[in-house]
Design a protein around this motif. Structure first.
Motif, PDB file in Angstrom:
ATOM      1  N   PRO A 277       0.805  -1.222   0.000  1.00 40.14           N
ATOM      2  CA  PRO A 277       0.000   0.000   0.000  1.00 40.14           C
ATOM      3  C   PRO A 277       0.843   1.279   0.000  1.00 40.14           C
ATOM      4  O   PRO A 277       0.346   2.348  -0.350  1.00 40.14           O
ATOM      5  CB  PRO A 277      -0.843  -0.115   1.276  1.00 40.14           C
ATOM      6  CG  PRO A 277      -0.174  -1.145   2.109  1.00 40.14           C
ATOM      7  CD  PRO A 277       0.615  -2.015   1.200  1.00 40.14           C
ATOM      8  N   ASP A 278       2.134   1.165   0.338  1.00 45.83           N
ATOM      9  CA  ASP A 278       2.997   2.345   0.331  1.00 45.83           C
ATOM     10  C   ASP A 278       3.425   2.756  -1.069  1.00 45.83           C
ATOM     11  O   ASP A 278       3.942   3.856  -1.265  1.00 45.83           O
ATOM     12  CB  ASP A 278       4.240   2.088   1.193  1.00 45.83           C
ATOM     13  CG  ASP A 278       5.035   0.871   0.727  1.00 45.83           C
ATOM     14  OD1 ASP A 278       4.407  -0.145   0.382  1.00 45.83           O
ATOM     15  OD2 ASP A 278       6.272   0.942   0.719  1.00 45.83           O
ATOM     16  N   LEU A 279       3.203   1.877  -2.062  1.00 42.76           N
ATOM     17  CA  LEU A 279       3.565   2.190  -3.450  1.00 42.76           C
ATOM     18  C   LEU A 279       2.323   2.464  -4.277  1.00 42.76           C
ATOM     19  O   LEU A 279       1.339   1.745  -4.192  1.00 42.76           O
ATOM     20  CB  LEU A 279       4.309   1.012  -4.091  1.00 42.76           C
ATOM     21  CG  LEU A 279       5.712   0.720  -3.610  1.00 42.76           C
ATOM     22  CD1 LEU A 279       6.248  -0.526  -4.293  1.00 42.76           C
ATOM     23  CD2 LEU A 279       6.630   1.893  -3.883  1.00 42.76           C
ATOM     24  N   ASP A 280       2.393   3.488  -5.088  1.00 46.36           N
ATOM     25  CA  ASP A 280       1.308   3.784  -6.022  1.00 46.36           C
ATOM     26  C   ASP A 280       1.709   3.206  -7.368  1.00 46.36           C
ATOM     27  O   ASP A 280       2.444   3.829  -8.133  1.00 46.36           O
ATOM     28  CB  ASP A 280       1.081   5.289  -6.119  1.00 46.36           C
ATOM     29  CG  ASP A 280      -0.020   5.636  -7.105  1.00 46.36           C
ATOM     30  OD1 ASP A 280      -0.912   4.782  -7.331  1.00 46.36           O
ATOM     31  OD2 ASP A 280       0.014   6.747  -7.656  1.00 46.36           O
TER      32      ASP A 280
END
Length: 120
Positions: free
Chosen positions: A89-92
Motif C-alpha cells: 500500500p505504500d507504493l502507487d
C-alpha cells in the motif's frame, strides 16, 4: 635512452568477448544486453543503482571496442499487468488500462481440417 615499445606491422586480430554469464554460470544470450544507441552493438551493464522502488539506473558500456560508448540508462516502472500476491500500500503502482492489455485466446475448436486440437 628509454626503451620504446616494438612496432607491429601486421593487422590486428579481432576476437569476440566471451565473458557473458548469467546468474548460475549460464551463458548469457543476446537478450541480456542493452543495445548501444550509436552502433547497435550489445552494451554490458557494469553498474546499477535503485534510487526508488520504481526506478533502476544503469551504467552501460558498449562491447564494440571500435565504438567504446559509455552511457547511463534508466529502467522505469510504467504500469502493472498482473497485480501479484504481495500487498504494497505504500507504493502507487498504476494498473494497465484494459484497452491496452493483450488478450490471448485459444484457437477455435473449428480450426482447419486435418489439424488436431489440444482442447478435444
Amino acid at each position: 635512452m628509454a626503451d620504446r615499445a616494438p612496432t607491429i606491422n601486421r593487422p590486428m586480430v579481432e576476437a569476440p568477448l566471451k565473458f557473458r554469464l548469467q546468474p548460475g554460470g549460464k551463458r548469457g544470450g543476446d537478450g541480456c544486453f542493452v543495445r548501444c544507441p550509436k552502433c547497435d552493438a550489445p552494451g554490458m551493464i557494469r553498474r546499477s543503482d535503485r534510487p526508488t522502488p520504481t526506478v533502476t539506473q544503469m551504467t552501460v558500456h558498449c562491447t564494440d571496442s571500435a565504438c567504446g560508448h559509455t552511457w547511463r540508462a534508466d529502467i522505469v516502472f510504467v504500469h502493472t499487468l498482473a497485480p501479484g500476491n504481495i500487498e504494497r500500500p505504500d507504493l502507487d503502482l498504476p494498473v494497465c488500462p484494459k484497452s491496452e492489455l493483450v488478450h490471448v485466446r485459444p484457437p477455435s475448436r473449428d480450426g482447419p481440417e486435418g489439424q488436431d486440437s489440444l482442447f478435444d
